[in-house]
Design a protein around this motif. Sequence first.
Motif, short mmCIF file in Angstrom:
data_model
loop_
_atom_site.label_atom_id
_atom_site.label_comp_id
_atom_site.label_asym_id
_atom_site.label_seq_id
_atom_site.Cartn_x
_atom_site.Cartn_y
_atom_site.Cartn_z
N LEU A 1 4.31 -7.37 -15.53
CA LEU A 1 4.23 -6.96 -14.15
C LEU A 1 3.57 -5.50 -13.92
O LEU A 1 3.11 -5.45 -13.01
CB LEU A 1 5.84 -7.31 -13.58
CG LEU A 1 6.43 -8.78 -13.85
CD1 LEU A 1 7.56 -8.57 -13.18
CD2 LEU A 1 5.39 -9.64 -12.74
N GLU A 2 4.60 -4.73 -14.71
CA GLU A 2 3.73 -3.33 -14.72
C GLU A 2 2.50 -3.21 -14.77
O GLU A 2 1.68 -2.33 -14.09
CB GLU A 2 4.63 -2.42 -15.59
CG GLU A 2 6.05 -2.20 -15.28
CD GLU A 2 6.87 -1.59 -16.50
OE1 GLU A 2 6.32 -1.02 -17.21
OE2 GLU A 2 8.08 -1.21 -16.26
N ARG A 3 1.76 -3.76 -15.66
CA ARG A 3 0.53 -3.61 -15.94
C ARG A 3 -0.12 -4.25 -14.87
O ARG A 3 -1.44 -3.83 -14.22
CB ARG A 3 0.07 -4.59 -17.19
CG ARG A 3 -1.14 -3.82 -17.92
CD ARG A 3 -1.44 -4.45 -19.33
NE ARG A 3 -0.36 -4.51 -20.04
CZ ARG A 3 0.39 -5.69 -20.86
NH1 ARG A 3 -0.63 -6.73 -20.75
NH2 ARG A 3 1.21 -5.50 -21.64
N ALA A 4 -0.05 -5.43 -14.40
CA ALA A 4 -0.67 -6.08 -13.11
C ALA A 4 -0.73 -5.26 -11.83
O ALA A 4 -1.52 -5.25 -10.98
CB ALA A 4 -0.09 -7.56 -12.99
N LEU A 5 0.73 -4.78 -11.70
CA LEU A 5 0.82 -3.96 -10.39
C LEU A 5 0.38 -2.60 -10.53
O LEU A 5 0.50 -1.74 -9.65
CB LEU A 5 2.21 -4.04 -10.09
CG LEU A 5 2.83 -5.36 -9.56
CD1 LEU A 5 4.25 -5.26 -9.24
CD2 LEU A 5 2.11 -5.87 -8.45
N GLU A 6 -0.07 -2.10 -11.71
CA GLU A 6 -0.61 -0.79 -11.85
C GLU A 6 0.33 0.36 -11.79
O GLU A 6 0.20 1.42 -11.32
CB GLU A 6 -1.94 -0.54 -11.30
CG GLU A 6 -2.88 -1.28 -11.74
CD GLU A 6 -4.08 -1.44 -10.67
OE1 GLU A 6 -4.08 -0.74 -9.95
OE2 GLU A 6 -5.13 -1.94 -11.38
N PRO B 1 0.66 -1.01 -0.26
CA PRO B 1 -0.05 0.01 -0.10
C PRO B 1 0.82 1.24 0.00
O PRO B 1 0.37 2.21 -0.39
CB PRO B 1 -0.90 -0.05 1.27
CG PRO B 1 -0.85 -1.56 1.64
CD PRO B 1 0.44 -2.10 1.03
N GLU B 2 2.12 1.08 0.65
CA GLU B 2 3.02 2.40 0.50
C GLU B 2 3.51 2.48 -0.76
O GLU B 2 4.47 3.51 -1.32
CB GLU B 2 4.23 2.06 1.48
CG GLU B 2 3.70 2.07 3.04
CD GLU B 2 3.04 0.94 3.22
OE1 GLU B 2 3.73 -0.28 3.03
OE2 GLU B 2 2.18 0.76 4.09
N GLY B 3 3.54 1.61 -1.91
CA GLY B 3 3.94 1.72 -3.18
C GLY B 3 5.34 0.94 -3.40
O GLY B 3 6.03 1.06 -4.32
N VAL B 4 5.93 0.10 -2.37
CA VAL B 4 7.11 -0.44 -2.42
C VAL B 4 6.73 -1.73 -2.97
O VAL B 4 5.89 -2.65 -2.81
CB VAL B 4 7.69 -0.72 -0.99
CG1 VAL B 4 8.87 -1.47 -1.13
CG2 VAL B 4 7.77 0.59 -0.20
N ILE B 5 7.78 -2.05 -4.24
CA ILE B 5 7.52 -3.47 -4.91
C ILE B 5 8.67 -4.55 -4.31
O ILE B 5 9.78 -4.21 -4.29
CB ILE B 5 7.81 -3.26 -6.36
CG1 ILE B 5 6.75 -2.17 -6.70
CG2 ILE B 5 7.60 -4.38 -7.16
CD1 ILE B 5 6.68 -1.74 -8.41
N SER B 6 8.36 -5.50 -3.98
CA SER B 6 9.11 -6.54 -3.34
C SER B 6 8.53 -8.11 -4.06
O SER B 6 7.55 -8.11 -4.56
CB SER B 6 9.34 -6.34 -1.91
OG SER B 6 7.91 -6.64 -1.42
N PRO C 1 5.02 1.67 -12.93
CA PRO C 1 6.27 1.34 -13.47
C PRO C 1 7.08 0.63 -12.33
O PRO C 1 7.18 1.23 -11.40
CB PRO C 1 6.44 2.57 -14.02
CG PRO C 1 5.67 3.85 -13.27
CD PRO C 1 4.44 3.16 -12.78
N ILE C 2 8.01 -0.14 -12.94
CA ILE C 2 8.79 -0.75 -12.07
C ILE C 2 10.32 -0.37 -12.20
O ILE C 2 10.85 -0.37 -13.38
CB ILE C 2 8.77 -2.29 -11.93
CG1 ILE C 2 7.42 -2.80 -11.85
CG2 ILE C 2 9.77 -3.10 -11.31
CD1 ILE C 2 7.42 -4.11 -11.95
N PRO C 3 11.05 0.34 -11.29
CA PRO C 3 12.14 0.81 -11.19
C PRO C 3 13.25 -0.26 -11.99
O PRO C 3 13.22 -1.24 -11.47
CB PRO C 3 12.69 1.50 -10.22
CG PRO C 3 11.39 1.63 -9.48
CD PRO C 3 10.26 0.71 -9.88
N MET D 1 13.62 -4.17 -10.37
CA MET D 1 13.44 -5.52 -11.36
C MET D 1 14.83 -6.31 -11.16
O MET D 1 14.81 -7.69 -11.36
CB MET D 1 13.45 -4.91 -12.73
CG MET D 1 13.03 -6.05 -13.64
SD MET D 1 11.64 -6.84 -13.24
CE MET D 1 10.36 -6.14 -13.79
N GLU D 2 16.10 -5.41 -10.92
CA GLU D 2 17.34 -6.14 -10.90
C GLU D 2 17.39 -7.08 -9.63
O GLU D 2 17.82 -8.37 -9.71
CB GLU D 2 18.43 -5.34 -10.74
CG GLU D 2 19.75 -5.98 -11.14
CD GLU D 2 20.03 -6.75 -12.37
OE1 GLU D 2 20.58 -7.71 -12.60
OE2 GLU D 2 19.24 -6.21 -13.56
#
Length: 94
Positions: A65-70, A30-35, A72-74, A78-79
């Motif tokens: 992934l970007e589409r599903a998570l709504e 919810p904070e926007g952190v992708i993990s 952009p993934i930095p 991604m690395e």
Amino acid sequence: MQQKKIPMRRCAGCSSQKPKKELVRVVRSPEGVISLDTTGRKPGRGVYLCPNAACLAKAEKAKRLERALETPIPADVMESIRHEIEGAQSGKDE
């Protein structure tokens, strides 16, 4: 006695349906952190992947992934996901 229902999820890379426990979850909190969510219980929006680099590459190329998570993934995130999946895959092969 009835058999327990096994939850199925679809891989964002290869589009195959597998049991939830066989897949790894990429989650946007919810904070926007992708993990990467290995437990499958973190709160937030998630997308499932097979734990191999080929499925991650397919999903990344098609921007699934970007589409599903709504969002952009930095590149650095991604690395780190790529390294974690490759580490899990090499640990599983041994």
